[in-house]
Design an enzyme around this catalytic site. Structure first.
Site, PDB file in Angstrom:
ATOM      1  N   LEU A  94       0.883  -1.172   0.000  1.00 40.13           N
ATOM      2  CA  LEU A  94       0.000   0.000   0.000  1.00 40.13           C
ATOM      3  C   LEU A  94       0.915   1.214   0.000  1.00 40.13           C
ATOM      4  O   LEU A  94       1.822   1.311   0.842  1.00 40.13           O
ATOM      5  CB  LEU A  94      -0.882   0.015   1.252  1.00 40.13           C
ATOM      6  CG  LEU A  94      -1.663   1.301   1.514  1.00 40.13           C
ATOM      7  CD1 LEU A  94      -2.789   1.491   0.473  1.00 40.13           C
ATOM      8  CD2 LEU A  94      -2.270   1.306   2.914  1.00 40.13           C
ATOM      9  N   TYR A 140      -1.877   1.197  10.450  1.00 38.80           N
ATOM     10  CA  TYR A 140      -2.937   0.199  10.286  1.00 38.80           C
ATOM     11  C   TYR A 140      -3.800   0.111  11.549  1.00 38.80           C
ATOM     12  O   TYR A 140      -5.021  -0.010  11.469  1.00 38.80           O
ATOM     13  CB  TYR A 140      -2.332  -1.176   9.950  1.00 38.80           C
ATOM     14  CG  TYR A 140      -1.794  -1.236   8.534  1.00 38.80           C
ATOM     15  CD1 TYR A 140      -2.632  -1.023   7.444  1.00 38.80           C
ATOM     16  CD2 TYR A 140      -0.454  -1.497   8.282  1.00 38.80           C
ATOM     17  CE1 TYR A 140      -2.145  -1.075   6.145  1.00 38.80           C
ATOM     18  CE2 TYR A 140       0.036  -1.548   6.979  1.00 38.80           C
ATOM     19  CZ  TYR A 140      -0.815  -1.334   5.918  1.00 38.80           C
ATOM     20  OH  TYR A 140      -0.346  -1.370   4.630  1.00 38.80           O
TER      21      TYR A 140
HETATM   22  C1  COA Z   1       1.268   4.900   5.008  1.00 37.94           C
HETATM   23  C2  COA Z   1       0.619   5.648   3.803  1.00 37.94           C
HETATM   24  C3  COA Z   1       0.044   4.637   2.831  1.00 37.94           C
HETATM   25  C4  COA Z   1      -0.500   6.524   4.394  1.00 37.94           C
HETATM   26  O1  COA Z   1      -1.153   7.190   3.296  1.00 37.94           O
HETATM   27  P1  COA Z   1      -1.860   8.611   3.520  1.00 37.94           P
HETATM   28  O2  COA Z   1      -2.682   8.906   2.329  1.00 37.94           O
HETATM   29  O3  COA Z   1      -0.852   9.614   3.932  1.00 37.94           O
HETATM   30  O4  COA Z   1      -2.781   8.282   4.788  1.00 37.94           O
HETATM   31  P2  COA Z   1      -4.136   8.996   5.136  1.00 37.94           P
HETATM   32  O5  COA Z   1      -4.086  10.454   4.772  1.00 37.94           O
HETATM   33  O6  COA Z   1      -5.240   8.193   4.564  1.00 37.94           O
HETATM   34  O7  COA Z   1      -4.139   8.850   6.702  1.00 37.94           O
HETATM   35  C5  COA Z   1      -5.307   8.527   7.284  1.00 37.94           C
HETATM   36  C6  COA Z   1      -5.165   8.567   8.768  1.00 37.94           C
HETATM   37  O8  COA Z   1      -4.060   7.795   9.218  1.00 37.94           O
HETATM   38  C7  COA Z   1      -3.262   8.579  10.104  1.00 37.94           C
HETATM   39  N1  COA Z   1      -1.892   8.176   9.927  1.00 37.94           N
HETATM   40  C8  COA Z   1      -1.111   8.309   8.835  1.00 37.94           C
HETATM   41  N2  COA Z   1       0.107   7.758   9.049  1.00 37.94           N
HETATM   42  C9  COA Z   1       0.068   7.263  10.327  1.00 37.94           C
HETATM   43  C10 COA Z   1       0.999   6.589  11.165  1.00 37.94           C
HETATM   44  N3  COA Z   1       2.215   6.252  10.745  1.00 37.94           N
HETATM   45  N4  COA Z   1       0.596   6.237  12.410  1.00 37.94           N
HETATM   46  C11 COA Z   1      -0.644   6.522  12.860  1.00 37.94           C
HETATM   47  N5  COA Z   1      -1.568   7.166  12.125  1.00 37.94           N
HETATM   48  C12 COA Z   1      -1.207   7.528  10.879  1.00 37.94           C
HETATM   49  C13 COA Z   1      -3.523  10.008   9.685  1.00 37.94           C
HETATM   50  O9  COA Z   1      -3.308  10.857  10.798  1.00 37.94           O
HETATM   51  C14 COA Z   1      -4.993   9.974   9.307  1.00 37.94           C
HETATM   52  O10 COA Z   1      -5.798  10.045  10.449  1.00 37.94           O
HETATM   53  P3  COA Z   1      -7.330  10.554  10.401  1.00 37.94           P
HETATM   54  O11 COA Z   1      -8.054   9.737   9.338  1.00 37.94           O
HETATM   55  O12 COA Z   1      -7.844  10.254  11.767  1.00 37.94           O
HETATM   56  O13 COA Z   1      -7.243  11.989  10.038  1.00 37.94           O
HETATM   57  C15 COA Z   1       1.628   6.587   3.101  1.00 37.94           C
HETATM   58  O14 COA Z   1       2.148   7.459   4.043  1.00 37.94           O
HETATM   59  C16 COA Z   1       2.772   5.855   2.391  1.00 37.94           C
HETATM   60  O15 COA Z   1       2.678   5.527   1.208  1.00 37.94           O
HETATM   61  N6  COA Z   1       3.897   5.633   3.122  1.00 37.94           N
HETATM   62  C17 COA Z   1       5.064   4.959   2.542  1.00 37.94           C
HETATM   63  C18 COA Z   1       4.789   3.491   2.322  1.00 37.94           C
HETATM   64  C19 COA Z   1       4.217   2.778   3.535  1.00 37.94           C
HETATM   65  O16 COA Z   1       4.610   2.997   4.671  1.00 37.94           O
HETATM   66  N7  COA Z   1       3.219   1.866   3.265  1.00 37.94           N
HETATM   67  C20 COA Z   1       2.486   1.192   4.322  1.00 37.94           C
HETATM   68  C21 COA Z   1       2.733  -0.019   4.753  1.00 37.94           C
HETATM   69  S1  COA Z   1       3.851  -1.247   4.461  1.00 37.94           S
END
Ligand code: COA
Length: 164
Positions: A94, A140
């Site tokens: 993701l 997550y």
């Molecule tokens: C992790 C990732 C997919 C999140 O995508 P994003 O579009 O920034 O996330 P969102 O904007 O949908 O975040 C939604 C919610 O999660 C929360 N959130 C985001 N990152 C978070 C973290 N590391 N820990 C806790 N909460 C988190 C946000 O505060 C937000 O909260 P809300 O809905 O209550 O306002 C993105 O940052 C990414 O691509 N990261 C690099 C790859 C990665 O880590 N992939 C994931 C797993 S292996």
């Protein structure tokens, strides 16, 4: 549960996979170099969120998996048949382009994956993920995923959490 801010489709030759920086090079590289082969070999399915006709704002991949029944927490396990393993769909990857981070796209992609699992003709009890680190696991858990017993970076959410 939120809808996705962009249309979500299967990757196509017109989508530009060469420019996708999510902050984790391995996930950028997977989209650029590996995903087409995985799709062709039926090792994974992939879905991309499109901010315009060509540009990929985020993606996730899905494949089948199974989870040992004994690793699920008691309240979930009690409702399931006593098979040794439980059928699952695994969201292997993701990622969201840094430009779109924090706008809810990651959460929306996750809900999209869950709905896809819930509406599949192939039965699965849980959507599972392998968080790459503790920070990803926190993301997550923020979305309601629970840790599997014995493997804290593997988390799951019952598919029945959403209506198909
Ligand atoms: C992790 C990732 C997919 C999140 O995508 P994003 O579009 O920034 O996330 P969102 O904007 O949908 O975040 C939604 C919610 O999660 C929360 N959130 C985001 N990152 C978070 C973290 N590391 N820990 C806790 N909460 C988190 C946000 O505060 C937000 O909260 P809300 O809905 O209550 O306002 C993105 O940052 C990414 O691509 N990261 C690099 C790859 C990665 O880590 N992939 C994931 C797993 S292996």
């Amino acid at each position: 549960m939120i809808g996705a801010p962009f249309p979500i489709a299967m990757p196509d030759a017109v989508h530009d996979r060469s420019q996708f920086p999510c902050g984790t090079p391995a996930l950028d590289r997977y989209l650029r170099e590996q995903v087409s082969q995985d799709i062709r070999r039926r090792a994974a399915a992939c879905f991309v969120a499109l901010s315009d006709a060509r540009r990929i704002a985020g993606y996730y991949s899905l494949s089948t998996a199974s989870v040992p029944l004994a690793n699920l927490p008691d309240p979930v396990r009690r409702k399931l048949p006593r098979y040794a393993t439980v059928p699952a769909i695994r969201m292997g990857r993701l990622a969201v382009d840094v430009q779109f981070k924090g706008d809810g796209l990651g959460g929306a992609l996750m809900v999209n994956a869950l709905r896809r699992a819930a509406s599949s003709e192939i039965a699965a009890v849980v959507l599972g993920v392998n968080a790459k680190d503790e920070r990803a696991a926190t993301f997550y858990r923020h979305h309601g995923f629970l840790r599997l017993r014995d493997t804290p970076l593997t988390l799951f959410l019952p598919v029945a959490t959403v209506a198909p």
